[in-house]
Design a protein around this motif. Structure first.
Motif, PDB file in Angstrom:
ATOM      1  N   UNK A   2     -22.823  68.252 114.407  1.00 42.32           N
ATOM      2  CA  UNK A   2     -23.832  67.772 113.474  1.00 42.32           C
ATOM      3  C   UNK A   2     -24.995  68.752 113.468  1.00 42.32           C
ATOM      4  N   UNK A   3     -25.820  68.616 112.454  1.00 41.08           N
ATOM      5  CA  UNK A   3     -26.990  69.461 112.270  1.00 41.08           C
ATOM      6  C   UNK A   3     -28.200  68.544 112.200  1.00 41.08           C
ATOM      7  N   UNK A   4     -29.329  69.015 112.689  1.00 41.41           N
ATOM      8  CA  UNK A   4     -30.560  68.225 112.624  1.00 41.41           C
ATOM      9  C   UNK A   4     -31.246  68.426 111.277  1.00 41.41           C
ATOM     10  N   UNK A   5     -31.625  67.317 110.694  1.00 45.43           N
ATOM     11  CA  UNK A   5     -32.357  67.278 109.430  1.00 45.43           C
ATOM     12  C   UNK A   5     -33.730  66.682 109.723  1.00 45.43           C
ATOM     13  N   UNK A   6     -34.732  67.090 108.980  1.00 38.06           N
ATOM     14  CA  UNK A   6     -36.024  66.409 109.115  1.00 38.06           C
ATOM     15  C   UNK A   6     -36.265  65.566 107.870  1.00 38.06           C
ATOM     16  N   UNK A  68     -36.612  63.264 112.860  1.00 42.73           N
ATOM     17  CA  UNK A  68     -35.472  64.174 112.907  1.00 42.73           C
ATOM     18  C   UNK A  68     -34.224  63.344 113.180  1.00 42.73           C
ATOM     19  N   UNK A  69     -33.162  63.606 112.418  1.00 40.81           N
ATOM     20  CA  UNK A  69     -31.915  62.900 112.670  1.00 40.81           C
ATOM     21  C   UNK A  69     -30.730  63.813 112.390  1.00 40.81           C
ATOM     22  N   UNK A  70     -29.571  63.336 112.766  1.00 40.63           N
ATOM     23  CA  UNK A  70     -28.365  64.132 112.623  1.00 40.63           C
ATOM     24  C   UNK A  70     -27.685  63.872 111.288  1.00 40.63           C
ATOM     25  N   UNK A  71     -27.175  64.946 110.719  1.00 38.65           N
ATOM     26  CA  UNK A  71     -26.363  64.874 109.514  1.00 38.65           C
ATOM     27  C   UNK A  71     -25.143  65.766 109.734  1.00 38.65           C
TER      28      UNK A  71
END
Length: 143
Positions: A2-6, A68-71
């Motif tokens: 996963x990648x972190x998104x803000x 910040x969360x995972x996508x």
């Protein structure tokens, strides 16, 4: 994978999105992808950026609420029904899609789709089993 998104919570008033974008620009932070969802009182500006920590620090200093969360970021065929073939993977496994947004890059023939799913771990496993191309942070930096 996963990648972190803000996610930036912005008041639904003139100039607030511009201010958030300007804050990032002043810190030399590159926006790789973005989406905005709004209600009558506020909006959520979702971003994939070149430096999350620096972005979060700058935005919070400027008075923004940032999460910040995972996508999951996928490369899907850039053709009619290309996205639908990927969404079928989630239907088959009973995985709920919360939201998605997409972008294209001149450096690839595929469409790039950012997804947030109810069960991220299960979604990643299902995508791997189906040989869907999952991108990582380094991949996004090169687009």
């Amino acid at each position: 994978m996963s990648v972190k998104q803000i996610s930036i919570f912005v008041e639904n008033k003139e100039g607030r999105i511009k201010k958030a974008i300007n804050t990032l620009g002043q810190e030399n932070i590159n926006i790789r992808a973005l989406s905005i969802a709004d209600t009558t009182k506020y909006g959520i500006l979702r971003l994939i950026v070149s430096d999350n920590k620096k972005a979060i620090d700058a935005l919070e200093r400027d008075g923004f609420i940032v999460k910040e969360n995972e996508v999951i970021i996928l490369a899907v065929p850039d053709e009619p029904n290309g996205l639908n073939s990927t969404l079928a993977v989630f239907d088959e496994k009973g995985i709920n899609l919360e939201y998605l947004y997409a972008f294209v890059s001149s450096k690839t023939d595929e469409a790039i789709v950012v997804m947030r799913l109810e069960n991220m771990e299960k979604a990643i496993d299902a995508l791997k089993d189906s040989n869907v191309k999952i991108l990582e942070t380094e991949d996004i930096e090169n687009l």
